[in-house]
Design a protein around this motif. Structure first.
Motif: not given
Lengths: 112, 112
Positions: A59-70
């Motif tokens: 969203e705009g300059r903000f990014t969430i990265s998600f790693n379910k296994s970790a």
């Protein structure tokens, strides 16, 4: 019981740089992961949130990265600005259950 | 932009005294919460309230705590007999959908 852990504790970034804050969670039943931004004297404000059915949300300059296994998720602030200087909290909850478990918070300072 | 309003912003009280913290949630919201943050620690869930009753409470929310929605606009947290360890920033939050929480600016409670 520390259900949500954040790192690093504080971060200093040059204007225009990328701020990266990491969060790890323990409870595999969590399926809602918001990030909150807090300025001094104010309450936390919802910045961006993700569910585990996607690995990234921007969203705009903000990014969430998600790693379910970790069992980890991170917030990336692109092109950081001095106005982004704040405390950032990650949180987690089970969808439909509003009992948010917060991390300890990261203080981000963006220097001009 | 609608916001959650909390009063007072600071409250000082003597140990053993009763305090009432007040909140005006956003007008069309149905879910209400109290969280607190002890200095230097993480934001902790206290209680959630929906449809005029407590929907969930944490281990912190013991018999000394109570919540009330006395009319259509206010949401209060009462601590019957304050202890030193109740000193914290207390945040009220509300939500329209039970997912996205909007926080007030908090009441700093100091118990002497």
């Amino acid at each position: 019981q520390q259900q949500v852990k954040q790192s690093p504790q504080s971060l200093i970034v040059q204007k225009g740089g990328i701020s990266i804050i990491n969060c790890a969670y323990e409870n595999t039943a969590f399926d809602y992961f918001p990030w909150y931004q807090q300025f001094p004297g104010k309450g936390p404000a919802l910045l961006i949130a993700i569910r585990p059915d996607v690995s990234e949300k921007k969203e705009g300059r903000f990014t969430i990265s998600f790693n379910k296994s970790a069992k980890q998720f991170s917030l990336h602030i692109m092109d950081s600005q001095p106005g982004d200087s704040a405390t950032y909290f990650c949180a987690a909850s089970r969808y439909g259950n509003n009992r948010l478990a917060f991390g300890k918070g990261n203080q981000v300072v963006v220097i001009p | 932009e609608p916001e959650v309003t909390q009063t007072p912003s600071h409250q000082v009280t003597q140990m053993g005294q009763e305090v009432i913290l007040r909140c005006v949630p956003i007008s069309n919201h149905l879910y209400f919460y109290w969280y607190r943050q002890i200095l230097g620690q993480k934001v902790e869930f206290l209680v959630s309230f929906y449809n005029n009753e407590i929907s969930e409470k944490s281990e912190i929310f013991d018999d000394q705590f109570s919540v009330e929605r006395p009319d259509g606009s206010n949401f209060t947290l009462k601590i019957r007999s304050t202890k030193l360890e109740d000193s914290a920033m207390y945040f009220c939050a509300s939500s329209e959908d039970g997912e996205k929480l909007f926080f007030g600016s908090g009441t700093q409670l100091s118990v002497l």
